[in-house]
Design an enzyme around this catalytic site. Sequence first.
Site, short mmCIF file in Angstrom:
data_model
loop_
_atom_site.label_atom_id
_atom_site.label_comp_id
_atom_site.label_asym_id
_atom_site.label_seq_id
_atom_site.Cartn_x
_atom_site.Cartn_y
_atom_site.Cartn_z
N HIS A 36 4.54 4.13 -3.87
CA HIS A 36 4.86 4.22 -2.45
C HIS A 36 6.15 5.00 -2.24
CE1 HIS A 36 5.75 2.60 1.68
NE2 HIS A 36 4.45 2.86 1.78
N CYS A 37 7.09 4.82 -3.13
CA CYS A 37 8.40 5.48 -2.99
C CYS A 37 8.30 7.00 -3.09
CB CYS A 37 9.37 4.99 -4.07
SG CYS A 37 9.77 3.24 -4.00
#
Length: 323
Positions: free
Chosen positions: A315-316
């Site tokens: 996600h990052c």
Amino acid sequence: MPNIVPPPEWAPHKAVWIGFPSHPELWEDDLEPAREEVAAFARAVHAEGEGEQVILVAADDEAARAAVRVAGDVAEVVVQPFGDIWLRDTGPILTGDGTARAFRFNGWGGKYDLPGDDDIGLRLADTIDVAVERCDWVLEGGAIDGDGTGRVVTTRQCLLNHNRNPDLSQDEIAARLKADLGFGEIVWLGDGLLNDHTDGHVDNLARFVAPGVVAIPQATENDPNWLVYSQAADAAAAAGLDVTRIPSPGRVLRDDEVIPASYMNFYIGNAAVVVPLYGAPNDDAAVAAIQALFPTRAVTGLRADAILTGGGSFHCISQQIPA
């Protein structure tokens, strides 16, 4: 008045930007393994053409050639100089009216001040020809998670940290979230994960999986974040959210130090949900639990050990472009 609330991550995507590991001096021995993990993530999101367009963002020509080599034809590769791959935090946030917001970025409170990270959001927005508004306060995309209704969840540890916006009160930050992103209801959690250099980003702790429904880890034995998870679940429930618990990876060590490993750092794509795995006992159980939340998507677990050495996971390193 146009609706500027960002669509939830499960809404249809036109494409997704994914940062590609580009700087050998930052990754050292983990550079090639991290590149392979990012390529596997790109393939899963692309889902053999059934998912979404993947745009791998490389910082220079060498990295671009490497991206083509490991990802093949599943992704478009573009070159945009950046400090590191965490585009969730540095990239633009696309809103419900088709415009974008680019916030100030100060290296997660001055920890990592790298050239290119302060304006990559503006430059990426320009590549897709959307109007972009520069918002003059510090906000990282991983610090917030919305459900598309104007509701957002965040942590006090990050958004109220003196190293971000020391002159803004909680009420003033809430007002800016509403003015810039349309968030009218803010669910404030407390702290994030132990040893998270982002100062407690919520995308490692609590993720919306449907309107009003938030997923939060359930601690395992000897879990260093057991109290964080318990307090987050209590706060979310007290705010009126439905809370579903996902098994935690528990205590994950690197060089005898606890690292902020989290299954919550999954990415929700058009056809797939990709969950980071760490070789922990609950890997399979977490994938099964998240699959139950997204029955119309294929939930895939992929190892993310090398990416995590840089401080984050799937996600990052990604930022979706809504359809």
